[in-house]
Write a protein that holds these residues in place. Sequence first.
Motif, PDB file in Angstrom:
ATOM      1  N   LYS A 171       0.818  -1.208   0.000  1.00 35.91           N
ATOM      2  CA  LYS A 171       0.000   0.000   0.000  1.00 35.91           C
ATOM      3  C   LYS A 171       0.858   1.267   0.000  1.00 35.91           C
ATOM      4  O   LYS A 171       0.531   2.248  -0.667  1.00 35.91           O
ATOM      5  CB  LYS A 171      -0.922  -0.004   1.222  1.00 35.91           C
ATOM      6  CG  LYS A 171      -1.865  -1.197   1.295  1.00 35.91           C
ATOM      7  CD  LYS A 171      -2.621  -1.229   2.617  1.00 35.91           C
ATOM      8  CE  LYS A 171      -3.459  -2.496   2.750  1.00 35.91           C
ATOM      9  NZ  LYS A 171      -4.145  -2.578   4.066  1.00 35.91           N
ATOM     10  N   GLU A 175       0.946   4.360  -2.685  1.00 41.40           N
ATOM     11  CA  GLU A 175       0.655   5.720  -2.223  1.00 41.40           C
ATOM     12  C   GLU A 175       1.813   6.671  -2.510  1.00 41.40           C
ATOM     13  O   GLU A 175       1.613   7.799  -2.985  1.00 41.40           O
ATOM     14  CB  GLU A 175       0.366   5.692  -0.718  1.00 41.40           C
ATOM     15  CG  GLU A 175       0.013   7.060  -0.137  1.00 41.40           C
ATOM     16  CD  GLU A 175      -0.290   6.992   1.347  1.00 41.40           C
ATOM     17  OE1 GLU A 175      -0.370   8.069   1.973  1.00 41.40           O
ATOM     18  OE2 GLU A 175      -0.428   5.870   1.883  1.00 41.40           O
ATOM     19  N   GLU A 180      -3.058   4.298  -7.852  1.00 41.42           N
ATOM     20  CA  GLU A 180      -4.245   3.689  -7.260  1.00 41.42           C
ATOM     21  C   GLU A 180      -4.171   2.168  -7.429  1.00 41.42           C
ATOM     22  O   GLU A 180      -3.475   1.662  -8.307  1.00 41.42           O
ATOM     23  CB  GLU A 180      -5.519   4.210  -7.946  1.00 41.42           C
ATOM     24  CG  GLU A 180      -5.724   5.708  -7.843  1.00 41.42           C
ATOM     25  CD  GLU A 180      -6.086   6.150  -6.432  1.00 41.42           C
ATOM     26  OE1 GLU A 180      -6.639   5.311  -5.674  1.00 41.42           O
ATOM     27  OE2 GLU A 180      -5.803   7.312  -6.092  1.00 41.42           O
TER      28      GLU A 180
END
Length: 464
Positions: A171, A175, A180
């Motif tokens: 993640k 980020e 995305e």
Amino acid sequence: MKKTKKALAMLMAAAMAATVFTGCGKEEEQKGSQESASSKEEGDSSGKKELSMWFWGASDYQREAMDKYLIQAFNESQDEYELTVEYRASVDNDIAVALSGGEGPDIVYGSGPAFVAGYAAEGLFLNLDKYSEQYGWKERVLDPCYEICTIDGSLYSIPGALTSTGVFYNKKVLEDNGWEVPATYEQLVDIMEQAKEKGLYAGLTGAKDWRYTNEMYVGMMLTHVAGPEVMYKVLTGEQKWNSPEVAEAMNVLVDWYKNGYLAGDDYWNFDFNEAAMMLANEQSPFFYGALNVFQFIKNIATEEQCDNIGFFPLPNYDGSTDHRASLGSICSFSINSQCKNPDGAAMVLDYMLTSDFSAGMSSQWPGYWGMPLKDLTQIDMEQYQGIYKEYMKTCTDIVKSLDEGDFAYGAATCFPASTYEACIDIDTVWFGEATVEEYLDNMDKAFAEDVEKKSVATIPKPAF
């Protein structure tokens, strides 16, 4: 007799080949030893009837979970039977040898439903129909997961945990780079290309010392490129392996290998622990693997790193938006035809087919015990945090896909033994030693051998 010995020899070879993806991996299993665990001391005089099971050489925390949520819990739940689990580094081979001699444990751990068919054909496993009716297993287990464990309509094993090959992602890497979570195949490829430009790996995995890793990606592409309808026809003999849709899927996989999407030049240099560590250390946005990768991540990552890991199914190549899963069971459990206490062994299997067992095991051991139960979606997710919650959420998503018939087929679970062996040879295409057409011709030949040996499991039909 010669025919029987030859069949058993084939089963032994297939069993040895499947070990890595049903356990922690080849490297982890070699650390195990032949040790047994029971909730009571050896030589217990309680008068209980003994039940035995062999399992692969699990790590300390994995054995603690087995002892707490299976061995102790089952033994304390009734006063007639005493379960003992023996951990063996070479469990698949040991079981094959023992069964061929009319011996072995009462409860037989296996590398998945596809490998049960051959043993059942030799009369080495009990027919479980009466126990299924007694305990209501058909009503509790997801329909395709139950069906893949049947042969000619009769049950010979219960499925272990759900598994499906997809995309693990970091993640923080997404980020930090303004990416995305990709919703389409094109978006996924675009991120991988950008990752390469930034000096990251496009995607991670590893087949060091274990080329059977190849089967994961064969199954992944057959699921998300060829699709459910084509693969149902192929696995039921209605369509050849060497057909345009299957060839397209394999050509996509060849492109992935050549474009470096599978760890680039290091595909053959990494094992799963090393690749998982690199994902945790933010050296790639993605890791392609089956759900047991969750346990590799737990093995090597800090709690903070684990919290950064998510999972999503590979987006479909044709742009369709269904969240397709690969029908897969990380292992299977059967009852030895020589078992002296089959009623007790069936009680153990029934105990494992509960959401309480699955929830407990998964609270300490993510990646291996999300059982394919219809009521798994009812488990309270708030009892989990971090990677444990991500794993159980992934399992419930797969339950929904399977329940809706939105699935194709994992190779280790659904391909019969000779076909499974042949699928590994995709690397001959990667290396320019064979064409896709030659590879698929060999798949057709292997599948014909499996059909002749009656080792093809029942193939559940998806919704299409």
